[in-house]
Design a protein around this motif. Structure first.
Motif, PDB file in Angstrom:
ATOM      1  N   ASP A  14      -7.125  40.430 -59.246  1.00  0.00           N
ATOM      2  CA  ASP A  14      -5.734  40.169 -58.882  1.00  0.00           C
ATOM      3  C   ASP A  14      -5.616  39.192 -57.714  1.00  0.00           C
ATOM      4  O   ASP A  14      -4.634  38.465 -57.616  1.00  0.00           O
ATOM      5  CB  ASP A  14      -5.020  41.475 -58.536  1.00  0.00           C
ATOM      6  CG  ASP A  14      -4.757  42.348 -59.750  1.00  0.00           C
ATOM      7  OD1 ASP A  14      -4.857  41.854 -60.894  1.00  0.00           O
ATOM      8  OD2 ASP A  14      -4.463  43.554 -59.553  1.00  0.00           O
ATOM      9  N   VAL A  15      -6.608  39.169 -56.830  1.00  0.00           N
ATOM     10  CA  VAL A  15      -6.614  38.219 -55.713  1.00  0.00           C
ATOM     11  C   VAL A  15      -6.840  36.803 -56.242  1.00  0.00           C
ATOM     12  O   VAL A  15      -6.190  35.845 -55.813  1.00  0.00           O
ATOM     13  CB  VAL A  15      -7.713  38.593 -54.686  1.00  0.00           C
ATOM     14  CG1 VAL A  15      -7.931  37.477 -53.674  1.00  0.00           C
ATOM     15  CG2 VAL A  15      -7.383  39.903 -53.997  1.00  0.00           C
ATOM     16  N   VAL A  16      -7.762  36.655 -57.187  1.00  0.00           N
ATOM     17  CA  VAL A  16      -8.155  35.346 -57.703  1.00  0.00           C
ATOM     18  C   VAL A  16      -7.155  34.802 -58.721  1.00  0.00           C
ATOM     19  O   VAL A  16      -6.912  33.594 -58.781  1.00  0.00           O
ATOM     20  CB  VAL A  16      -9.576  35.419 -58.314  1.00  0.00           C
ATOM     21  CG1 VAL A  16      -9.976  34.088 -58.942  1.00  0.00           C
ATOM     22  CG2 VAL A  16     -10.600  35.849 -57.263  1.00  0.00           C
ATOM     23  N   ALA A  17      -6.545  35.658 -59.514  1.00  0.00           N
ATOM     24  CA  ALA A  17      -5.698  35.233 -60.636  1.00  0.00           C
ATOM     25  C   ALA A  17      -4.627  34.206 -60.283  1.00  0.00           C
ATOM     26  O   ALA A  17      -4.448  33.231 -61.025  1.00  0.00           O
ATOM     27  CB  ALA A  17      -5.083  36.453 -61.325  1.00  0.00           C
ATOM     28  N   PRO A  18      -3.910  34.333 -59.192  1.00  0.00           N
ATOM     29  CA  PRO A  18      -2.877  33.329 -58.897  1.00  0.00           C
ATOM     30  C   PRO A  18      -3.430  31.940 -58.562  1.00  0.00           C
ATOM     31  O   PRO A  18      -2.681  30.966 -58.518  1.00  0.00           O
ATOM     32  CB  PRO A  18      -2.150  33.903 -57.669  1.00  0.00           C
ATOM     33  CG  PRO A  18      -2.494  35.342 -57.632  1.00  0.00           C
ATOM     34  CD  PRO A  18      -3.851  35.462 -58.252  1.00  0.00           C
ATOM     35  N   HIS A  19      -4.741  31.846 -58.355  1.00  0.00           N
ATOM     36  CA  HIS A  19      -5.351  30.592 -57.918  1.00  0.00           C
ATOM     37  C   HIS A  19      -6.219  29.943 -58.997  1.00  0.00           C
ATOM     38  O   HIS A  19      -6.892  28.949 -58.727  1.00  0.00           O
ATOM     39  CB  HIS A  19      -6.186  30.855 -56.661  1.00  0.00           C
ATOM     40  CG  HIS A  19      -5.392  31.488 -55.571  1.00  0.00           C
ATOM     41  ND1 HIS A  19      -4.582  30.768 -54.729  1.00  0.00           N
ATOM     42  CD2 HIS A  19      -5.250  32.799 -55.223  1.00  0.00           C
ATOM     43  CE1 HIS A  19      -3.977  31.596 -53.890  1.00  0.00           C
ATOM     44  NE2 HIS A  19      -4.366  32.832 -54.169  1.00  0.00           N
TER      45      HIS A  19
END
Length: 187
Positions: free
Chosen positions: A53-58
């Motif tokens: 979830d931390v990586v997904a937006p990037h």
């Protein structure tokens, strides 16, 4: 050493930001990945999706790879972002074509899959120049948190294994309980 899996009955414990970010911060992880937003990324041992979830937006697309379907079930119940695809697979035999992934990340799971076969497979599926970011429990830690010391690796062992698999090590740091290594897949 290593090669155990996390008990899915304790999955909710993996969703505690205070304890998780104590060992690998959101900022540190994103710095190590250095994403532009156009990458295909694999989260190796994605578990409940906390760091996915931390990586997904990037990233353009992220694969949550975990060997335990029960962990994917937990993540589905929590809610999976649209650009995340969950795959049940071990690291030694990933379901990707060669050079498919731009980057891969392992947060606190390297000790569960560390082997020549797994690193060779990661070198196969990563594009030349692709990054492999590993944040894991250090064998030089106290053992007060995480797996037992005998199941952990030191940063120097991880760096040696990455180099033997054809990765150039761009960054390495040992912390009180964890280490962080950034390897770049050579051609």
């Amino acid at each position: 050493m290593g090669h155990h899996t996390f008990d899915p009955s304790k999955a909710a414990k993996l969703e505690d930001p205070e304890s998780r970010y104590r060992f690998i911060s959101r900022e540190g992880l994103l710095w190590a990945l250095n994403l532009t937003g156009n990458e295909n990324v694999a989260d190796l041992g994605s578990g409940t999706g906390f760091y996915t979830d931390v990586v997904a937006p990037h990233a353009e697309h992220i694969y949550g790879v975990d060997i335990q379907e029960a962990m994917h079930d937990f993540y589905r119940d929590k809610g999976v972002p649209e650009n995340v695809e969950l795959l049940a697979s071990g690291i030694e035999d990933l379901p990707f074509a060669s050079d498919h992934l731009d980057d891969a990340v392992s947060t606190m799971t390297y000790h569960e899959f560390a082997s020549k076969e797994a690193l060779s497979e990661l070198a196969r599926v990563l594009t030349p120049g692709g990054r492999l970011v590993i944040g894991d429990w250090s064998a030089n830690g106290t053992g007060e948190a995480g797996p037992p010391l005998e199941e952990r690796f030191s940063v120097s062992e991880a760096v040696s294994a990455l180099r033997a698999a054809g990765f150039d090590v761009e960054f390495q740091a040992e912390r009180p309980e964890t280490f962080l290594v950034v390897g770049v897949c050579s051609e």
